[in-house]
Motif scaffolding. Structure first.
Motif, short mmCIF file in Angstrom:
data_model
loop_
_atom_site.label_atom_id
_atom_site.label_comp_id
_atom_site.label_asym_id
_atom_site.label_seq_id
_atom_site.Cartn_x
_atom_site.Cartn_y
_atom_site.Cartn_z
N ASP A 145 0.84 -1.20 0.00
CA ASP A 145 0.00 0.00 0.00
C ASP A 145 0.88 1.25 0.00
O ASP A 145 1.86 1.33 0.76
N PRO A 146 0.55 2.26 -0.81
CA PRO A 146 1.35 3.49 -0.82
C PRO A 146 1.28 4.26 0.50
O PRO A 146 2.29 4.79 0.97
N PHE A 147 0.07 4.34 1.11
CA PHE A 147 -0.07 5.12 2.33
C PHE A 147 0.57 4.39 3.50
O PHE A 147 0.25 3.24 3.79
N GLN A 148 1.48 5.09 4.21
CA GLN A 148 2.29 4.46 5.25
C GLN A 148 1.92 4.92 6.67
O GLN A 148 2.64 4.64 7.61
N GLY A 149 0.79 5.61 6.83
CA GLY A 149 0.53 6.29 8.09
C GLY A 149 -0.23 5.54 9.15
O GLY A 149 -0.59 6.12 10.17
N PHE A 150 -0.50 4.24 8.96
CA PHE A 150 -1.24 3.49 9.97
C PHE A 150 -0.33 3.11 11.14
O PHE A 150 0.89 3.04 11.01
N ARG A 151 -0.95 2.84 12.27
CA ARG A 151 -0.23 2.29 13.42
C ARG A 151 -0.30 0.77 13.32
O ARG A 151 -1.40 0.21 13.25
N VAL A 152 0.84 0.12 13.28
CA VAL A 152 0.87 -1.32 13.06
C VAL A 152 1.68 -2.02 14.14
O VAL A 152 2.65 -1.47 14.67
N VAL A 153 1.26 -3.22 14.46
CA VAL A 153 1.94 -4.06 15.45
C VAL A 153 2.17 -5.42 14.80
O VAL A 153 1.24 -6.05 14.31
N HIS A 154 3.43 -5.86 14.81
CA HIS A 154 3.78 -7.14 14.21
C HIS A 154 3.88 -8.21 15.29
O HIS A 154 4.49 -8.00 16.34
N TYR A 155 3.28 -9.35 15.01
CA TYR A 155 3.40 -10.52 15.89
C TYR A 155 3.99 -11.66 15.07
O TYR A 155 3.39 -12.10 14.10
N ARG A 156 5.18 -12.11 15.45
CA ARG A 156 5.84 -13.20 14.72
C ARG A 156 5.59 -14.52 15.43
O ARG A 156 5.60 -14.60 16.67
N PHE A 157 5.35 -15.55 14.64
CA PHE A 157 5.13 -16.87 15.20
C PHE A 157 6.42 -17.42 15.79
O PHE A 157 7.50 -17.24 15.24
#
Length: 230
Positions: A195-207
């Motif tokens: 996605d071009p828009f980069q402004g979301f707040r994201v949280v990554h969870y790795r297995f």
């Protein structure tokens, strides 16, 4: 093979940038029939998909432009239906034979040449905000199996985790591991990869260890939960 060839043809119009479609339909609309043909593939997919869902997404090409304020309407000779878009630009796509037969238009309140149009597969959000690692892994595997069905280039990919997506103005999404009450770090980024828009707040969870039963708990409901492949 027929499904893959068909979706690949649609990808040439929409997924890869939409130039051909945008040039062919000057103005503010795209063909419902073209979108229908891509979206119905998920509905007809016969393997397990109870943990995943498919939406139609509209996203600005300009990374500095938020999808906020977009409006999408399905318009035909006998059809007029407003299709609400969430904060990530997604809508629940109606599969209507009448709209397909009359080749209705998907009308946007902006110039379509400035936007990308594509199906988006994501993981179903739980209303209680509690996620078992085994369920997240299974959901990711379901999404990847579907991607294998439509895109041969992902045959070598594997599930490594999930991405929780929250609104840009949410300072603390509050995603934590129940055991130890450990908060997971928050980053700024796109809702979906590419996605071009980069402004979301994201949280990554790795297995991690498949035997791990430490649940993931969300204080706020995410806008989307997306599988992560490598």
């Amino acid at each position: 093979m027929h499904t893959f060839r068909h979706l690949s043809a649609f990808a040439a119009l929409l997924f890869m940038g939409g130039h051909a479609l945008g040039q062919a339909v000057e103005g503010q609309w795209v063909s419902y029939r073209d979108a229908y043909r891509a979206m119905v593939v998920f509905e007809k997919y016969g393997k397990d998909k109870h943990l995943i869902q498919n939406h139609f997404q509209i996203m600005p090409r300009d990374p500095g432009v938020s999808p906020e304020g977009l409006q999408l309407t399905l318009q035909g000779k006998t059809t007029r239906l407003n299709l609400p878009l969430d904060a990530t630009g997604r809508t629940v796509f109606p599969l209507l034979k009448s709209a397909y037969d009359e080749n209705a238009a998907l009308v946007l309140n902006r110039k379509v040449s400035q936007f990308l149009f594509r199906p988006r597969v994501s993981i179903v959000v739980r209303p209680d905000g509690v996620y078992d690692p085994a369920d997240l892994r299974q959901a990711c595997e379901q999404a990847l199996a579907y991607q294998h069905h439509v895109d041969a280039s992902l045959k070598a990919a594997r599930c490594v985790g999930v991405r929780f997506v929250f609104a840009p103005d949410l300072a603390d999404p509050g995603v934590r591991l129940r055991k130890g009450d450990t908060l997971l770090p928050v980053y700024e980024g796109p809702a979906f990869k590419g996605d071009p828009f980069q402004g979301f707040r994201v949280v990554h969870y790795r297995f991690g260890d498949p035997a791990d039963r430490n649940q993931v708990v969300t204080t706020n409901a995410p806008l989307a939960i997306n599988p992560v492949y490598e």
